[in-house]
Design an enzyme around this catalytic site. Structure first.
Site, short mmCIF file in Angstrom:
data_model
loop_
_atom_site.label_atom_id
_atom_site.label_comp_id
_atom_site.label_asym_id
_atom_site.label_seq_id
_atom_site.Cartn_x
_atom_site.Cartn_y
_atom_site.Cartn_z
CG HIS A 44 -2.02 -1.06 1.07
ND1 HIS A 44 -1.75 -2.40 1.18
CD2 HIS A 44 -3.34 -0.96 0.82
CE1 HIS A 44 -2.87 -3.08 1.00
NE2 HIS A 44 -3.85 -2.24 0.78
CB ILE A 168 1.45 0.67 18.79
CG1 ILE A 168 1.63 2.06 19.44
CG2 ILE A 168 0.11 0.58 18.06
CD1 ILE A 168 1.80 3.19 18.45
CB THR A 169 -1.33 -4.19 20.37
OG1 THR A 169 -0.32 -4.50 21.34
CG2 THR A 169 -1.96 -5.47 19.87
CG MET A 170 -2.96 -1.39 14.09
SD MET A 170 -2.27 0.02 13.22
CE MET A 170 -0.99 -0.78 12.23
CG MET A 173 -8.42 -7.36 9.94
SD MET A 173 -8.69 -8.78 11.03
CE MET A 173 -10.16 -8.24 11.90
CE LYS A 225 -17.21 -17.83 12.64
NZ LYS A 225 -16.36 -18.32 13.76
N GLY A 304 0.82 -6.29 14.94
CA GLY A 304 1.41 -4.97 14.77
C GLY A 304 2.77 -4.79 15.38
#
EC number: 1.1.1.130
Length: 332
Positions: A44, A168-170, A173, A225, A304
């Protein structure tokens, strides 16, 4: 091949200015594309840039347009992007959600008439760096079949959730097993996908990225889902922004533009003190990562956390760019 951040940004900047983008806007846009690539999100960043220029040349993106606020309801605002540059506008909208959260504890900005935001994780990360929970998502053109169908009728509609932990947790998706950008990354590298990513022409699950890129039968994340999540994310973004749905974007536009996006920031520190917050987050992370490994050589990852390592490696060793992608950019 390897390039430096400065080389990458200069190449982006040159192309943007040559297309009539003013120098300040070109510099800011080039910076964001280069930062995304430097962070290791090549799909990206650098890989997406030629497609961005194509849409700029086609008039889908209006480089001098600015987002306009339409409605203000305290913690909730509705904006019209006016088909401005996607990544610059998304950054502004998350900044605005953070400002609203500073006043109200939570801020939500719903954006219509937007363009592709490139790396959605940038905006969740932006909030988390300032101590906020960042949540955002976007709809898209129809590029995925709903569960049980062969024809594309839903978007990959990426969802980002970022938590101000250390690091940082990210989660960033798409609602497909892989984004189309990651299909391209694997195809260019000559790799199969690590797990099934779509269906082949005979309706069998396949790990071949090129086959899925061609027939567009990409697999929803979690099968039915992911298909269901894609639909409800599209509905929420469409309603809150009073913008275009996946159906409208696909049926009414010549390409993917005029999409709808949501940006949410939550100020955690209004609800919990700093030391308690940090202790709770650390306990969660420790509990997850100390689970018995299925493979002793494969560490248990938190979402992340790899970006900090990737960024450091790219700054130290240079940024890896596919030769064919770099040639495309040089030819622009």
């Amino acid at each position: 091949m390897k390039v430096t951040f400065e080389q990458l940004k200069a190449a982006f900047n040159r192309v943007l200015i040559s297309r009539g983008v003013d120098s300040e806007t070109a510099n800011a846009c080039a910076e964001m594309f280069a930062r995304t690539t430097e962070s290791g999100v090549y799909s990206h960043g650098v890989n997406r840039f030629p497609r961005f220029i194509q849409q700029l040349e086609n008039g889908d993106i209006i480089p001098d347009a600015q987002p306009k606020r339409i409605t203000s309801l305290g913690a909730i605002e509705q904006w019209d992007a006016q088909r401005s540059i996607g990544n610059l506008t998304a950054k502004k909208m998350m900044d605005r959600a953070i400002e609203l959260a500073a006043d109200h504890g939570i801020g939500l900005v719903a954006l219509r008439n937007a363009n592709h935001w490139m790396r959605g994780g940038s905006y969740g990360w932006q909030a988390a760096e300032k101590g906020y929970i960042g949540i955002c998502w976007t709809n898209s053109i129809a590029v995925m079949p709903p569960w049980g169908a062969k024809e594309c009728r839903i978007g990959t509609n990426p969802l980002i959730v970022a938590i101000p932990s250390t690091p940082i947790t990210m989660v960033d998706m798409s609602m497909s097993m892989f984004s189309y950008g990651m299909l391209e990354v694997n195809r260019l590298a000559g790799r199969q996908l690590p797990v099934d990513g779509g269906f082949d022409d005979e309706g069998n699950l396949t790990k071949e990225p090129g086959v899925i890129e061609k027939n567009r039968r990409i697999l929803p994340m979690g099968y039915w889902k992911g298909s269901g999540m894609s639909i409800v994310l599209d509905m929420i973004a469409t309603l809150l922004s009073d913008g275009a749905s996946v159906a409208e974007v696909t049926q009414d536009n010549s390409d993917e533009y005029g999409i709808s996006q949501i940006f949410i920031a939550i100020e955690v520190d209004k609800l919990i003190d700093g030391p308690t917050r940090d202790a709770k987050l650390q306990r969660i992370m420790d509990y997850v990562t100390t689970a018995e490994r299925a493979d002793e050589n494969q560490a248990i990852r938190l979402p992340g956390h790899e970006f900090t390592t990737l960024l450091a490696e790219n700054r130290r060793n240079g940024i890896t760019v596919d030769d064919s992608v770099w040639a495309k950019i040089q030819a622009l």
